[in-house]
Design an enzyme around this catalytic site. Structure first.
Site, mmCIF file in Angstrom:
data_model
loop_
_atom_site.group_PDB
_atom_site.id
_atom_site.type_symbol
_atom_site.label_atom_id
_atom_site.label_comp_id
_atom_site.label_asym_id
_atom_site.label_seq_id
_atom_site.Cartn_x
_atom_site.Cartn_y
_atom_site.Cartn_z
ATOM 1 N N LYS A 135 0.829 -1.203 0.000
ATOM 2 C CA LYS A 135 0.000 0.000 0.000
ATOM 3 C C LYS A 135 0.861 1.250 0.000
ATOM 4 C CE LYS A 135 -1.359 2.366 3.327
ATOM 5 N NZ LYS A 135 -1.842 2.900 4.622
ATOM 6 N N ASP A 153 -6.372 1.305 1.364
ATOM 7 C CA ASP A 153 -6.366 1.440 2.819
ATOM 8 C C ASP A 153 -7.760 1.048 3.326
ATOM 9 O OD1 ASP A 153 -8.009 3.557 2.138
ATOM 10 O OD2 ASP A 153 -6.944 5.034 3.359
#
Length: 231
Positions: A135, A153
């Protein structure tokens, strides 16, 4: 006994085709034409640090902690010169600051030793850095290098599943759905729109569907179509 007020109709459905997916993102873009990360940074290296610090922390909290830090530290070598204890003094208001400081210093050392002090512009190298997962790497690639990738997220994961535009049981599966389905010209800004939508409208506990621009292109069954009293 007074008649009960009828509940609002649970209107809307998940985008069913390319045209509806296009309209979903067009409406988000119309509401916010130039979406940006809310993390504050001055260069690629500061972005790496900011994103690494943002895990289980708010962007507002990270920005407060890095304001003075980034006046002093602009490169990996300057971070090494500051040292782990010096870094902790700047970020001690952020959750998990001890382990984050250790990772940031280790990543700075790797950047100096293996990458000439420069942030690499590819995912395979970025995820080698301590404290940098997929991420974080995707955020850096998107925000610093302008790549149309899709960091997932908690907000993106929730919005993807709740609306039906990208359903999946893991962040990786949601990312794969976004990669497959998000149309041009929205690919570069897509994750920003989804994050901001989840942060300010499609909230975890009480989504504010009554003021949502994409409410009619959302498959969520428990829409909150009336503003709760007192809000």
């Amino acid at each position: 006994m007074a008649a009960q007020k009828p509940k609002p109709e649970k209107r809307g459905h998940a985008p069913k085709n390319k045209a509806e997916l296009f309209e979903f993102f067009r409406l988000l873009a119309e509401d916010n034409p130039d979406p940006q990360t809310e993390l504050e940074f001055g260069n690629e290296y500061q972005l790496v640090v900011a994103v690494a610090l943002s895990a289980q922390a708010t962007d507002v909290g990270v920005n407060k902690a890095t304001k003075k830090l980034f006046e002093e530290v602009k490169t990996p070598q300057q971070m090494l010169d500051l040292g782990e204890e010096g870094l902790k003094e700047h970020i001690k208001t952020i959750g998990l600051f001890n382990s984050k400081a250790k990772n940031v210093i280790a990543a700075a050392q790797m950047l100096v030793d293996d990458f000439g002090g420069e942030v690499p512009g590819n995912r395979d190298d970025l995820v080698k850095l301590p404290g940098v997962g997929r991420k974080t790497a995707n955020v850096v690639l998107n925000c610093a290098f302008g790549e149309a990738v899709f960091p997932v997220d908690t907000h993106v994961f929730r919005v993807g599943n709740r609306t039906g535009i990208a359903r999946g049981k893991t962040p990786e599966k949601v990312e794969a759905q976004l990669e497959k389905k998000v149309p041009e010209p929205f690919r570069l800004g897509a994750h920003h729109w989804l994050i901001l939508h989840g942060r300010y409208l499609c909230k975890a506990r009480t989504p504010e569907c009554w003021r949502c621009p994409v409410v009619d292109l959302c498959g969520y069954k428990d829409k909150v179509l009336e503003k709760p009293k007192g809000r």
